[in-house]
Write an enzyme that holds these catalytic residues in place. Structure first.
Site, PDB file in Angstrom:
ATOM      1  CD  GLU A 298      -3.034  -0.968   0.144  1.00  0.00           C
ATOM      2  OE1 GLU A 298      -3.126   0.113  -0.466  1.00  0.00           O
ATOM      3  OE2 GLU A 298      -3.771  -1.934  -0.092  1.00  0.00           O
TER       4      GLU A 298
ATOM      5  NE  ARG B  10      -4.431   4.513  -1.159  1.00  0.00           N
ATOM      6  CZ  ARG B  10      -5.432   4.795  -0.321  1.00  0.00           C
ATOM      7  NH1 ARG B  10      -5.682   3.994   0.700  1.00  0.00           N
ATOM      8  NH2 ARG B  10      -6.171   5.851  -0.510  1.00  0.00           N
TER       9      ARG B  10
ATOM     10  CG  ASP C 162      -5.147  -7.849  -7.670  1.00  0.00           C
ATOM     11  OD1 ASP C 162      -4.071  -8.074  -7.104  1.00  0.00           O
ATOM     12  OD2 ASP C 162      -6.035  -7.149  -7.167  1.00  0.00           O
TER      13      ASP C 162
ATOM     14  CD  GLU D 117     -10.302  -2.848  -8.379  1.00  0.00           C
ATOM     15  OE1 GLU D 117      -9.321  -2.733  -7.632  1.00  0.00           O
ATOM     16  OE2 GLU D 117     -11.477  -2.578  -8.016  1.00  0.00           O
TER      17      GLU D 117
END
Length: 349
Positions: free
Chosen positions: A46, A50, A163, A297
């Site tokens: 993260e 981010r 993913d 998404e």
């Protein structure tokens, strides 16, 4: 733990939308209030996607040095993550000590996490001149867990846990000016395996990517997996010539299925996961999966498909996501999005 994730994550959006006052306010916050001398724990994944990703985007859009400097310093603080026998980082970093020791719980890493560092870390090397970032992110392939044990998971998914690794492969190829042949080959090999083992078409004709668990297919698709429509569209151009049209159609069909998961919910917002079983298709069938937490998404895939095809349907679908339903007010939608009690908003069996 760092604060201000939403501020940093939104810098590029504020700039592109020409929200100049809000952007300047966010920039001032980064300069004056985003401190790296924190305690507690944070997710390596993260923090990278981010914070570092947000700072890098802001720097490339504006050229403002504060974003470059903060990104590099933050990257340096994450380097001890790679101090494992294999060089593969653990997922949680602890900032409780001066040495930035790593959390000891667990000995496994998640593919989507350590496989989604490459893009940002290569740019940190480019902007700093320090090769260590690129070296740390360029792990030997195929990967191993952070210690020495073999891969322990019996769950294969294009959604959570896997993913963004696949997404980073095709983007690494493109970012390298199409010179990273290893990333390209791994991407198309993975896509062929996804088609062979996970791709399914429902009785109603909806194309979806199932999950493999212990040798058995779970006929469900997570919201997270809906990025794959955009990914496949992005990679279609550089596929073998005879496969390009196929991949473009596959991208469109998967994106259509993800749109159906929105269209078939009571709120017209897609669930965390949707199933294809017991006569039900593209709907949540478990209470624990029937919530929406502002995931991007599906809309991301709309954007990719729109840019490639200019078919107006993708703009219409994107607009549907932000439109209120008949009889519903904006305050109703706002309350729904943020009220933690509203987790059972989708049709249930």
């Amino acid at each position: 733990m760092f604060n201000g994730a939403t501020v940093i994550d939104s810098l590029d959006t504020l700039y592109l939308m020409e929200l100049k006052e809000e952007f300047q306010e966010a920039k001032a916050w980064v300069e004056e209030s985003f401190h790296l001398n924190v305690s507690g724990e944070a997710s390596l994944f993260e923090v990278n996607i981010r914070y570092i990703g947000g700072l890098l985007s802001a720097f490339y859009l504006t050229g403002e040095e504060v974003f470059r400097i903060k990104a590099i310093k933050l990257g340096e603080k994450l380097l001890p993550a790679f101090n494992t026998p294999t060089g593969i980082p653990k997922g949680v970093v602890s900032f409780k000590s001066r040495s930035w020791g790593w959390a000891t719980a667990g000995s496994s890493s998640i593919l989507a996490e350590f496989g989604s560092l490459h893009l940002e870390f290569l740019h940190l090397t480019e902007l700093s001149g320090n090769q260590v970032f690129a070296e740390k992110a360029s792990l030997p392939r195929p990967p191993l867990p952070p210690k020495t044990a073999p891969c322990s998971s019996h769950h294969v998914s294009v959604g959570g846990l896997g993913d963004s690794f696949y997404e980073y492969l095709i983007k690494s190829w493109l970012m390298s000016a199409k010179t990273d042949m290893e990333a390209k080959n791994m991407y198309y090999e993975a896509l062929e395996a996804i088609e062979t083992y996970l791709l399914n078409v429902s009785p109603e004709g909806l194309t979806y990517i199932a999950e493999w668990r212990g040798g058995i297919l779970d006929h469900k698709m997570g919201h997270l997996a809906c990025f794959s429509g955009g990914m496949i569209a992005l990679g279609a151009e550089d596929a073998k010539e005879e496969k390009r049209a196929h991949y473009r159609e596959l991208a469109a069909q998967i994106t259509k299925t993800c749109h159906e998961s929105y269209a078939r919910s009571d709120t017209k917002l897609g669930p965390e996961a949707f199933w294809f079983n017991s006569g039900k298709e593209a709907v949540a069938t478990h209470l624990s999966e029937s919530y929406y937490i502002l995931r991007p998404e599906v809309v991301e895939s709309y954007m990719y498909l729109w840019r490639q095809t200019h078919d107006p349907i993708y703009r219409e679908w994107g607009w549907e996501v932000v439109m209120v339903s008949p009889g519903e007010t904006l305050s109703d939608r706002s309350r729904f999005l943020w009220d933690p009690r509203c987790v059972q908003q989708h049709s249930q069996p």
